[in-house]
Enzyme design. Sequence first.
Site, PDB file in Angstrom:
ATOM      1  N   PHE A   1       0.848  -1.189   0.000  1.00 23.21           N
ATOM      2  CA  PHE A   1       0.000   0.000   0.000  1.00 23.21           C
ATOM      3  C   PHE A   1       0.884   1.239   0.000  1.00 23.21           C
ATOM      4  CE2 PHE A   1      -4.550   1.046   0.979  1.00 23.21           C
ATOM      5  CZ  PHE A   1      -5.097  -0.011   0.288  1.00 23.21           C
TER       6      PHE A   1
ATOM      7  N   GLN B   1      -8.249  14.848   3.156  1.00 26.63           N
ATOM      8  CA  GLN B   1      -7.524  14.023   2.194  1.00 26.63           C
ATOM      9  C   GLN B   1      -8.241  13.945   0.850  1.00 26.63           C
ATOM     10  OE1 GLN B   1      -6.831   9.480   2.687  1.00 26.63           O
ATOM     11  NE2 GLN B   1      -4.831  10.445   2.880  1.00 26.63           N
TER      12      GLN B   1
ATOM     13  N   HIS C   1      -8.087  11.748  -2.391  1.00 27.22           N
ATOM     14  CA  HIS C   1      -7.542  10.456  -2.818  1.00 27.22           C
ATOM     15  C   HIS C   1      -7.140  10.558  -4.286  1.00 27.22           C
ATOM     16  CE1 HIS C   1      -7.338   6.189  -3.772  1.00 27.22           C
ATOM     17  NE2 HIS C   1      -7.452   5.902  -2.489  1.00 27.22           N
TER      18      HIS C   1
ATOM     19  N   LEU D   1     -14.582   5.794  -5.686  1.00 21.74           N
ATOM     20  CA  LEU D   1     -13.194   5.431  -5.396  1.00 21.74           C
ATOM     21  C   LEU D   1     -12.724   4.220  -6.202  1.00 21.74           C
ATOM     22  CD1 LEU D   1     -10.812   5.977  -3.316  1.00 21.74           C
ATOM     23  CD2 LEU D   1     -11.641   3.901  -2.229  1.00 21.74           C
TER      24      LEU D   1
ATOM     25  N   GLU E   1      -6.693   2.111  -3.587  1.00 21.08           N
ATOM     26  CA  GLU E   1      -5.245   2.179  -3.694  1.00 21.08           C
ATOM     27  C   GLU E   1      -4.661   0.782  -3.907  1.00 21.08           C
ATOM     28  OE1 GLU E   1      -3.510   5.036  -1.116  1.00 21.08           O
ATOM     29  OE2 GLU E   1      -1.923   3.671  -0.514  1.00 21.08           O
TER      30      GLU E   1
ATOM     31  N   ARG F   1      -0.526   9.653  -0.272  1.00 20.81           N
ATOM     32  CA  ARG F   1      -1.663  10.124  -1.075  1.00 20.81           C
ATOM     33  C   ARG F   1      -1.590  11.609  -1.406  1.00 20.81           C
ATOM     34  NH1 ARG F   1      -6.588   6.721   1.729  1.00 20.81           N
ATOM     35  NH2 ARG F   1      -5.988   4.778   0.723  1.00 20.81           N
TER      36      ARG F   1
ATOM     37  N   HIS G   1     -11.908  12.457   0.108  1.00 25.39           N
ATOM     38  CA  HIS G   1     -11.993  11.070   0.550  1.00 25.39           C
ATOM     39  C   HIS G   1     -12.096  10.901   2.063  1.00 25.39           C
ATOM     40  CE1 HIS G   1     -11.419   6.798   0.467  1.00 25.39           C
ATOM     41  NE2 HIS G   1     -10.265   6.844   1.083  1.00 25.39           N
TER      42      HIS G   1
ATOM     43  N   ARG H   1      -3.310  10.867   6.068  1.00 20.51           N
ATOM     44  CA  ARG H   1      -3.495   9.491   6.514  1.00 20.51           C
ATOM     45  C   ARG H   1      -2.935   8.521   5.483  1.00 20.51           C
ATOM     46  NH1 ARG H   1      -7.267   5.406   5.258  1.00 20.51           N
ATOM     47  NH2 ARG H   1      -8.719   6.699   4.094  1.00 20.51           N
TER      48      ARG H   1
HETATM   49  C1  LIG Z   1     -14.526   4.479  -0.583  1.00 25.19           C
HETATM   50  C2  LIG Z   1     -13.688   4.392   0.652  1.00 25.19           C
HETATM   51  C3  LIG Z   1     -12.676   3.432   0.766  1.00 25.19           C
HETATM   52  C4  LIG Z   1     -11.888   3.347   1.914  1.00 25.19           C
HETATM   53  N1  LIG Z   1     -10.906   2.386   1.984  1.00 25.19           N
HETATM   54  C5  LIG Z   1     -10.168   2.265   3.111  1.00 25.19           C
HETATM   55  C6  LIG Z   1      -9.183   1.241   3.238  1.00 25.19           C
HETATM   56  O1  LIG Z   1      -8.972   0.447   2.324  1.00 25.19           O
HETATM   57  N2  LIG Z   1      -8.486   1.152   4.387  1.00 25.19           N
HETATM   58  C7  LIG Z   1      -8.707   2.009   5.433  1.00 25.19           C
HETATM   59  O2  LIG Z   1      -8.050   1.857   6.443  1.00 25.19           O
HETATM   60  N3  LIG Z   1      -9.643   2.978   5.345  1.00 25.19           N
HETATM   61  C8  LIG Z   1     -10.379   3.132   4.216  1.00 25.19           C
HETATM   62  N4  LIG Z   1     -11.341   4.124   4.132  1.00 25.19           N
HETATM   63  C9  LIG Z   1     -11.644   4.956   5.298  1.00 25.19           C
HETATM   64  C10 LIG Z   1     -12.498   4.190   6.294  1.00 25.19           C
HETATM   65  O3  LIG Z   1     -13.418   3.375   5.614  1.00 25.19           O
HETATM   66  C11 LIG Z   1     -13.315   5.092   7.197  1.00 25.19           C
HETATM   67  O4  LIG Z   1     -12.554   6.136   7.655  1.00 25.19           O
HETATM   68  C12 LIG Z   1     -13.816   4.302   8.400  1.00 25.19           C
HETATM   69  O5  LIG Z   1     -14.485   3.158   7.979  1.00 25.19           O
HETATM   70  C13 LIG Z   1     -14.707   5.126   9.278  1.00 25.19           C
HETATM   71  O6  LIG Z   1     -15.303   4.268  10.240  1.00 25.19           O
HETATM   72  P1  LIG Z   1     -16.145   4.813  11.425  1.00 25.19           P
HETATM   73  O7  LIG Z   1     -16.520   3.644  12.241  1.00 25.19           O
HETATM   74  O8  LIG Z   1     -15.434   5.920  12.064  1.00 25.19           O
HETATM   75  O9  LIG Z   1     -17.432   5.481  10.765  1.00 25.19           O
HETATM   76  P2  LIG Z   1     -18.550   4.928   9.756  1.00 25.19           P
HETATM   77  O10 LIG Z   1     -18.297   3.573   9.287  1.00 25.19           O
HETATM   78  O11 LIG Z   1     -18.757   6.001   8.759  1.00 25.19           O
HETATM   79  O12 LIG Z   1     -19.814   4.815  10.682  1.00 25.19           O
HETATM   80  C14 LIG Z   1     -20.517   5.919  11.158  1.00 25.19           C
HETATM   81  C15 LIG Z   1     -21.702   5.428  11.918  1.00 25.19           C
HETATM   82  O13 LIG Z   1     -22.323   6.490  12.600  1.00 25.19           O
HETATM   83  C16 LIG Z   1     -23.694   6.471  12.381  1.00 25.19           C
HETATM   84  N5  LIG Z   1     -24.209   7.828  12.507  1.00 25.19           N
HETATM   85  C17 LIG Z   1     -23.738   8.957  11.902  1.00 25.19           C
HETATM   86  N6  LIG Z   1     -24.475  10.013  12.277  1.00 25.19           N
HETATM   87  C18 LIG Z   1     -25.405   9.569  13.138  1.00 25.19           C
HETATM   88  C19 LIG Z   1     -26.467  10.187  13.871  1.00 25.19           C
HETATM   89  N7  LIG Z   1     -26.709  11.484  13.768  1.00 25.19           N
HETATM   90  N8  LIG Z   1     -27.231   9.414  14.643  1.00 25.19           N
HETATM   91  C20 LIG Z   1     -27.005   8.071  14.739  1.00 25.19           C
HETATM   92  N9  LIG Z   1     -26.025   7.442  14.075  1.00 25.19           N
HETATM   93  C21 LIG Z   1     -25.239   8.182  13.296  1.00 25.19           C
HETATM   94  C22 LIG Z   1     -23.847   5.875  11.008  1.00 25.19           C
HETATM   95  O14 LIG Z   1     -25.118   5.341  10.829  1.00 25.19           O
HETATM   96  C23 LIG Z   1     -22.775   4.806  11.056  1.00 25.19           C
HETATM   97  O15 LIG Z   1     -23.266   3.659  11.691  1.00 25.19           O
HETATM   98  C24 LIG Z   1     -12.115   4.242   2.978  1.00 25.19           C
HETATM   99  C25 LIG Z   1     -13.113   5.200   2.876  1.00 25.19           C
HETATM  100  C26 LIG Z   1     -13.874   5.301   1.713  1.00 25.19           C
HETATM  101  C27 LIG Z   1     -14.861   6.400   1.582  1.00 25.19           C
END
Ligand SMILES: Cc1cc2nc3c(=O)[nH]c(=O)nc-3n(C[C@H](O)[C@H](O)[C@H](O)COP(=O)(O)OP(=O)(O)OC[C@H]3O[C@@H](n4cnc5c(N)ncnc54)[C@H](O)[C@@H]3O)c2cc1C
Lengths: 566, 351
Positions: free
Chosen positions: A113, A229, A231, A241, A244, A275, A342, A377
């Site tokens: 990566f 960020q 991407h 997306l 990567e 990135r 991203h 990141r």
């Molecule tokens: C397309 C894409 C590919 C990616 N690929 C990678 C990768 O390969 N490797 C890597 O390390 N990272 C990657 N990332 C980044 C990573 O996926 C995210 O940063 C990470 O998953 C965020 O997780 P989280 O648990 O913080 O939030 P999320 O998974 O976004 O969860 C947020 C939660 O909060 C809830 N929520 C939000 N607002 C409210 C509200 N007002 N009331 C109640 N619930 C609420 C939502 O319903 C959800 O359940 C990628 C991101 C994207 C966009």
Amino acid sequence: MPSHDVLIIGAGLAGQRAALAAAEAGATVAIMSKVHPVRSHSNAAAGGINAALNPEDSWESHAYDTVKGSDYLGDQDAIEIMCREAPDEILWLEHRGVTFHRNETGHLGTRAFGGASQARTYYVADITGQALLHVLYEQLMKHHAAIDRYEEWFVTSLLQDAGGHCVGAVARNIRDGAMETFTAKGTILASGGAGQAFKPTTNALICTGDGIAQAYRAGAPLMDMEMIQYHPTTLLENGFLITEGARGEGAQLFNKDGERFMEKYAPNKMELASRDVVSRAEQTEIDEGRGVGPDGQGILLDVTLVPKKRILEALREIVNIGRDFAGVDITREPITIRPGQHYIMGGVKTDVEGRTPIPGLYAAGEVACVSVHGGNRLGANSLLDTLIFGRRAGAHAAARADGMPMPAEPPASRVRDEEGWIASLLQRGPGSGRRVSEIKDELGEAMNRHCAVFRDEQGLSTCLDVVRRLQEEARSAYVDDRGTIFNQDVLGAIELGYMLDCAEATLLSALERRESRGAQFRTDYPERNDDEWLRHITVSLGASGRPELGYAPVTITSWQPEERKY
Amino acid sequence: MPSFTLKIRRYLPESGDAPFWQEFDVDLEGHRSVLEGILTAKAREDGSIGIRCSCRAAICGSCGVLINGRTRLACNTHLAEAVRESPEDGKIIVEPMNNMPVLKDLIVDMDAVHWKKIQRVTPWLLPEGPPPEREYVVPHENMVDVTQSMACIQCGACVSACLSMEVDPLFIGPAALAKAYRFVGDPRDGAQYERVKDLAEDPAGIYDCTHCFACIDACPKGVAPMSQIMRLRRVASRDHDIEDRNNGYRHEHAFVENIERNGLLHEADLLPDSYGGKLHPRAVPELIDSLPVVAKGLARRKITPGKALLHPHRRHYKDVRKLFKKVQAKDEPLELNLYIVGYEEEEEAAR
Ligand SMILES: Cc1cc2nc3c(=O)[nH]c(=O)nc-3n(C[C@H](O)[C@H](O)[C@H](O)COP(=O)(O)OP(=O)(O)OC[C@H]3O[C@@H](n4cnc5c(N)ncnc54)[C@H](O)[C@@H]3O)c2cc1C
Ligand code: SF4
Ligand code: SF4
Ligand code: FES
């Protein structure tokens, strides 16, 4: 009126991991999400998750890569914890049933990566985030006795007692519109990022910065909000997306002259530089007239260089994305991409236990800023961040709750106020102002024009004026749906307010940081300036109701800042 | 820019009105998705249209709907394609999914059906004993094999499309059974026997599927739930000798052997073959049970005594046997699996 030891807002990877850790420590837990947990945005992570698990690798090497990737803005104590605990976290996931890729000997296999000196990314084909999220959800179902799930509940604000301590949250049941207060000894925000404040973005429609704004409104400081960020490989047309992982497997970038331009910008790491570096290289090529596509706004990503068998085994998802969303067979021809919004490195400021400065309030995942990502990141470090700090926050909140009395129920007026606020939103009709969707579009386009890969004072100030006007307009914006059952329209109006708060904090911080570091490149201050700016910028809501800027020191343990070369 | 008409079936539970149709015109490029069409209508004309959606990229599994009567994800169906398939002069017909109660407009109650069935299959790993110090050592192929069912995004499209479920709402159904295979096929799981026994003995379990392919057709992620169900059946009968209540697995074998022997299906032999031959003790009651069907067939001239006894296709049997030999000479054939690409390679080599 439900009450629990630990209330978790958000059921992505950070939230679910926190719930499992808190339950394991014996706490009663509620986990709440505005969409069904497996719909959370974590499922979009395709590439994988980093850990120095291989005997030849070391956590120090992982930590150094992360520090360098962050352009020295990451806090090294937090980075050390993350990298040191990463191998055990991977094994924990593996033992719970994540179907990680195996090599020929049946052991865990890795892929390369960006920004990493070793191939240390563990993965499940190109559905890593989805596989992790679904396996954690299996565990939530397994532990249903200890963990109450509130699926399709929308948190509208945090509850605080007279002393300012966080004692839970107010939420709306999306299914029937009922408002309810949830009291808890500890509350963990895990509600994800704010990518929807940009247009286009790789982020899902639900990534609207709810938790960031809710914490900010409750008085918690936000940190590193200028670090957005972009991407390097998002589809030209709609911002989707291309992982990567594609470059990790050997795909290369070309400009319109067929030149592999990364040779100029990062002669050693080429396409696998950090990135921010690759995105800037692409944008420079585009700005200097060497882009492809109708307006010269694109760059070619050639995945055909990867053996077809490998593409179909490890990059299946982007074959589908190319086919369904760009009409391109990536196994046969290059695909047109460009840098796109991203991830937000910034968020609610926390310590390494996930604690925010507000007692009783924790944050973990993309909503939080520990800060392990600093100015930029590394790919596959975010999933790790969500899991490590989700777990730590869950465990800490559970331990803190032990022996502590349940906070008093909040006065009933608290729910009535919230209901009144939503009722007033519902009363607005077309005569009152603009449509919510119009304001949202204008916000996203302005942010993407002025607060992207290259920034300057003039653009940022213009954008701040736009955001302030939109904040005003949002106060009279109207919705069509007057119902209570699945009124998504009114939730959209609330989310708009959150996104505007996030955008404002981002612009203020970007204006303040008069240097170039990580994802922030100021064309009017093109150099990194460690003397003045090797520090975090914070934004908090001042007593006057206006945002106030502040600073926080960067923690340096082993690695002194150096010039960054890839 | 081309214009598309979306004809959406709306249902507003609070209005007290029955569901009704409403049309929206949207100007978008044809390769934009039906979801973008709906969101455009929602943003410009009527914000009250209800549809779950988030990722826009066929990952989150929120946006399953019926498009022109077929279950699809709105976000990965192109407008132009939808128009081509439209039965009503160019209008794209969008309705909520089948087999689940409608809550509002295009939003259905997944908890009441889909998730309840997922919970039915003990959807978590049951490892045997304490975990090893490091990872479990597991063959690459097994991980690839279960990764196909791991690719499921729980969108419920297969549940909506399943014909058996329509007839028997108790049927555990395609998504939950595919989830079950994710554990049954996982060498780290210690409860394979208990799992398949349970699913085989439940009258609404693995033998309730009628092989109709509807779930394979509806699934946007290539999970092929029916294939996973077939794998469950194979594990049950081949690896654990679990008796198949509907005799499906043996029937399948008898079918193949019958054709190999006769050149083309010889119906009169099939039933006894399925039960282990004409003289097998189980065959006798089954044959007697089948008599009314045979009698009906005779009466309606669907079966003629001559054809039943003298199989007219027998003369081709040598050619058919040659085909069988050729296929059997190959290695264990690769199963249809998204992540195993043997066939693709052959196709590439042939070029
Ligand atoms: C397309 C894409 C590919 C990616 N690929 C990678 C990768 O390969 N490797 C890597 O390390 N990272 C990657 N990332 C980044 C990573 O996926 C995210 O940063 C990470 O998953 C965020 O997780 P989280 O648990 O913080 O939030 P999320 O998974 O976004 O969860 C947020 C939660 O909060 C809830 N929520 C939000 N607002 C409210 C509200 N007002 N009331 C109640 N619930 C609420 C939502 O319903 C959800 O359940 C990628 C991101 C994207 C966009
Ligand atoms: S093949 Fe079986 S599970 Fe699939 S739709 Fe048909 S009956 Fe349902
Ligand atoms: S098997 Fe396919 S159609 Fe069924 S829920 Fe999973 S992804 Fe959807
Ligand atoms: S919006 Fe996520 S699957 Fe369609």
